[in-house]
Design a protein around this motif. Structure first.
Motif, PDB file in Angstrom:
ATOM      1  N   GLY A   1      46.791 -54.270 -19.345  1.00  0.00           N
ATOM      2  CA  GLY A   1      47.214 -53.619 -20.463  1.00  0.00           C
ATOM      3  C   GLY A   1      48.374 -54.105 -20.997  1.00  0.00           C
ATOM      4  N   ARG A   2      48.415 -54.034 -22.467  1.00  0.00           N
ATOM      5  CA  ARG A   2      49.782 -54.727 -23.284  1.00  0.00           C
ATOM      6  C   ARG A   2      49.824 -53.891 -24.495  1.00  0.00           C
ATOM      7  N   VAL A   3      51.049 -54.235 -25.073  1.00  0.00           N
ATOM      8  CA  VAL A   3      51.244 -53.652 -26.545  1.00  0.00           C
ATOM      9  C   VAL A   3      50.885 -54.826 -27.412  1.00  0.00           C
ATOM     10  N   HIS A   4      50.381 -54.622 -28.599  1.00  0.00           N
ATOM     11  CA  HIS A   4      50.053 -55.716 -29.318  1.00  0.00           C
ATOM     12  C   HIS A   4      50.419 -55.171 -30.941  1.00  0.00           C
ATOM     13  N   SER A   5      51.338 -55.235 -31.833  1.00  0.00           N
ATOM     14  CA  SER A   5      51.481 -54.762 -33.065  1.00  0.00           C
ATOM     15  C   SER A   5      51.540 -53.170 -32.900  1.00  0.00           C
ATOM     16  N   GLY A   6      51.991 -52.633 -31.871  1.00  0.00           N
ATOM     17  CA  GLY A   6      52.368 -51.269 -31.961  1.00  0.00           C
ATOM     18  C   GLY A   6      51.313 -50.686 -31.335  1.00  0.00           C
ATOM     19  N   ARG A   7      50.060 -51.325 -30.725  1.00  0.00           N
ATOM     20  CA  ARG A   7      48.966 -50.596 -30.188  1.00  0.00           C
ATOM     21  C   ARG A   7      48.747 -50.830 -29.003  1.00  0.00           C
ATOM     22  N   LEU A   8      48.191 -50.327 -27.956  1.00  0.00           N
ATOM     23  CA  LEU A   8      47.998 -50.284 -26.609  1.00  0.00           C
ATOM     24  C   LEU A   8      46.671 -51.130 -26.453  1.00  0.00           C
TER      25      LEU A   8
END
Length: 186
Positions: free
Chosen positions: A52-59
C-alpha cells in the motif's frame, strides 16, 4: 461484525495496483499490508493486501495474486470488508462506527421525537443520518457538531438542535430584495 473499509476503484498502472476509496477513519489499521479482507461480491475475495502507498493523495493497493492491469480491473467496484470485534470502539472519543449509530432514536434538545436512524450516507463533505419519522417519511440530518449535539450510546439516542426548516416546514425565508423597491414597483 463486518465493516466496509474501502471500495476498489480504477486500476493504477500495469502491475496490478488499484486506487481505493477509503471508507474508514483508520486506514493505517484496516488497510495495512498483510490484512485479509472479505469482499462484496464475495466471489472476488478474500483479498490479502500485499502493498500500500499514497500517490497524489490517493491510496494505492496491490493484492496478493493480482499482478497485472487485467486482474486489477476485474476488482473494480468491489467493497473491502474487515472483520471487527463488535465491542471495539474508534480511537477518538467523538468518533463512531456505523453499527453503533444504526437504530438510535433521534430527539431534539427539547425532547421532541424525530425518528430512528435507518441509514448513514457517507458523502465527501459530511455524513448524513437518514432518519425514518414515525409517519414513515424520511429526513436527512447532517452529522455535524452544530446539529448533532450528543450521541448517547447507553440511552440509544442522538440529540439534535436542528436549524429552522431541517425537520419541519418552519424555514425562515430571507429576501435580499429591499422592501422600499417593492413600494416603487406598485
Amino acid at each position: 461484525m463486518q465493516l466496509v473499509v474501502a471500495r476498489i476503484g480504477r486500476a493504477h498502472g500495469i502491475k496490478g495496483e488499484v486506487t481505493v476509496e477509503v471508507r474508514t477513519d483508520e486506514p493505517e489499521l484496516r488497510l495495512a499490508p498483510g490484512a485479509v479482507l472479505a469482499t462484496e461480491p464475495a466471489s472476488t475475495g478474500p483479498l490479502t493486501i500485499e502493498t500500500g502507498r499514497v500517490h497524489s493523495g490517493r491510496l494505492i493497493l496491490r493484492f496478493e495474486g493480482v499482478s497485472d492491469r487485467t486482474g486489477a480491473e476485474a476488482l473494480r467496484n468491489t467493497l473491502l470488508i474487515a472483520e471487527i470485534d463488535p465491542e471495539e470502539l474508534p480511537e477518538e472519543e467523538d468518533e463512531y462506527y456505523d453499527h453503533q449509530l444504526m437504530d438510535l432514536d433521534v430527539v431534539t434538545k427539547d425532547g421532541e421525537e424525530v425518528g430512528r436512524i435507518t441509514e448513514i450516507s457517507h458523502l465527501p463533505s459530511q455524513d448524513l443520518f437518514i432518519v425514518e419519522r414515525p409517519d414513515g417519511s424520511e429526513v436527512m440530518i447532517p452529522f455535524v457538531e452544530s446539529i448533532v449535539t450528543e450521541i448517547d450510546l447507553e440511552e440509544q439516542r442522538a440529540v439534535i438542535d436542528p436549524p429552522p426548516g431541517l425537520i419541519d416546514d418552519q424555514a425562515e425565508i430571507v429576501s435580499s430584495k429591499d422592501d422600499s423597491s417593492e413600494d416603487a414597483d406598485a
